[in-house]
Enzyme design. Structure first.
Site, mmCIF file in Angstrom:
data_model
loop_
_atom_site.group_PDB
_atom_site.id
_atom_site.type_symbol
_atom_site.label_atom_id
_atom_site.label_comp_id
_atom_site.label_asym_id
_atom_site.label_seq_id
_atom_site.Cartn_x
_atom_site.Cartn_y
_atom_site.Cartn_z
ATOM 1 N N ARG A 91 0.525 -14.598 2.842
ATOM 2 C CA ARG A 91 -0.855 -14.149 3.071
ATOM 3 C C ARG A 91 -1.526 -13.839 1.747
ATOM 4 N NH1 ARG A 91 -0.916 -9.240 1.240
ATOM 5 N NH2 ARG A 91 0.836 -7.832 1.571
ATOM 6 N N GLY A 92 -2.845 -13.770 1.762
ATOM 7 C CA GLY A 92 -3.563 -13.345 0.571
ATOM 8 C C GLY A 92 -3.385 -11.865 0.322
ATOM 9 N N LEU A 95 0.318 -5.936 -2.782
ATOM 10 C CA LEU A 95 1.347 -5.169 -2.080
ATOM 11 C C LEU A 95 0.736 -4.247 -1.043
ATOM 12 C CD1 LEU A 95 3.697 -4.313 -5.041
ATOM 13 C CD2 LEU A 95 4.523 -5.132 -2.852
ATOM 14 N N ILE A 167 -6.474 -6.068 5.178
ATOM 15 C CA ILE A 167 -6.683 -7.422 5.690
ATOM 16 C C ILE A 167 -5.885 -8.404 4.835
ATOM 17 C CG2 ILE A 167 -8.370 -9.262 6.093
ATOM 18 C CD1 ILE A 167 -10.498 -7.071 6.365
ATOM 19 N N GLY A 179 -3.305 -11.093 9.469
ATOM 20 C CA GLY A 179 -4.467 -10.482 10.099
ATOM 21 C C GLY A 179 -4.840 -9.138 9.515
ATOM 22 N N ILE A 180 -4.765 -8.076 10.350
ATOM 23 C CA ILE A 180 -5.236 -6.758 9.925
ATOM 24 C C ILE A 180 -4.185 -5.697 10.234
ATOM 25 C CG2 ILE A 180 -7.635 -7.437 10.314
ATOM 26 C CD1 ILE A 180 -7.599 -5.713 12.853
ATOM 27 N N ALA A 181 -4.322 -4.556 9.553
ATOM 28 C CA ALA A 181 -3.461 -3.404 9.816
ATOM 29 C C ALA A 181 -4.326 -2.144 9.735
ATOM 30 C CB ALA A 181 -2.315 -3.332 8.814
ATOM 31 N N CYS A 197 -2.394 -2.526 -2.647
ATOM 32 C CA CYS A 197 -3.363 -3.599 -2.928
ATOM 33 C C CYS A 197 -3.853 -3.576 -4.366
ATOM 34 C CB CYS A 197 -4.549 -3.514 -1.955
ATOM 35 S SG CYS A 197 -4.052 -3.747 -0.243
#
EC number: 2.3.1.181
Length: 244
Positions: A91-92, A95, A167, A179-181, A197
């Site tokens: 995924r893009g 961390l 995301i 997806g998302i968290a 991130c």
């Protein structure tokens, strides 16, 4: 006046991601934590089936056991304390942490059939999170220089903000996955093992709905998330909890 990329994202038409044929997206919730490698393998198989027209689209809600994942922009220096297993992922992003109390939504939809626009799709995921948070009177906001969804924290000091949702997206043959968290009630101390991130500025931390004083359950968030998803992407069809 030149619009910033952030304002342009906010102006994108996000109503055109509904499926043209109106078929509902399968909506599945796993009751037990799902190991990360199993989740990735299941997503890979499902994405291939969706692309081949052999399976319907799917939103899969789950929790993971405590772990870190490193996206395609991840840096080894951002792993400060490898207290949990770390997984490289396609995924893009950089961390991030996943664990109990965090609602992960893996979204597998065919953008080629809906709308082949990656930028608009990511903006729609941001909007999905914003709508979900708004159901609990939490104002989430986009930030041009930081990924994810943020909430202002004036109680912590001037300019302080906390990240409440992440995301990360990947596409194969125009079918999305990952997806998302959304942080509902995770152990926020677990984020201290990484630079989340890649954002190291001490003004920017991590929060959750419960940390913000919202007495909500995972089931409450699931209901709000499904309603928001249907507003943006169209109807869903609930499935009994089972393996993907």
């Amino acid at each position: 006046m030149v619009n910033s990329p952030q304002s342009l994202r906010q102006q994108l038409d996000l109503t055109s991601f509904s499926s043209a044929n109106g078929e509902p997206v399968e909506w599945r919730i796993s009751d037990s934590p799902v190991p990360y490698p199993e989740a990735v393998a299941a997503m890979e198989a499902r994405v291939a089936a969706i692309a081949a027209g052999e399976a319907p689209e799917l939103v899969w809600l789950l929790e993971h056991p405590p772990l870190y994942t490193s996206g395609t922009s991840g840096k080894a220096a951002d792993l400060l304390d490898p207290r949990f297993p770390t997984f490289a992922t396609g995924r893009g992003g950089q961390l991030t942490y996943h664990g109990p109390g965090q609602r992960v939504a893996y979204i597998m939809i065919d953008l080629k059939r809906r709308r082949p626009d990656v930028r608009a799709y990511v903006a729609s995921l941001e909007e999905l999170i914003l709508h979900t948070l708004a159901a609990f009177n939490v104002r989430g906001e986009r930030r041009e220089d930081r990924v994810g969804v943020w909430v202002k924290r004036p109680d912590k000091g001037p300019g302080h903000e906390d990240k409440i949702a992440a995301i990360g997206v990947r596409l194969k043959r125009w079918v999305s996955f990952h997806g998302i968290a959304i942080n509902v009630e995770p152990d926020l101390s677990h984020f201290a093992g990484i630079v989340p991130c890649g954002v190291a500025d001490p003004r920017y931390g991590v929060t959750s709905l419960v940390d913000l004083g919202q007495l909500v359950t995972m089931a409450d968030v699931d209901i709000a998330l499904r309603q928001a998803f249907e507003e943006l992407f169209g109807p869903t069809r609930a499935l009994l909890p089972e393996a993907v």
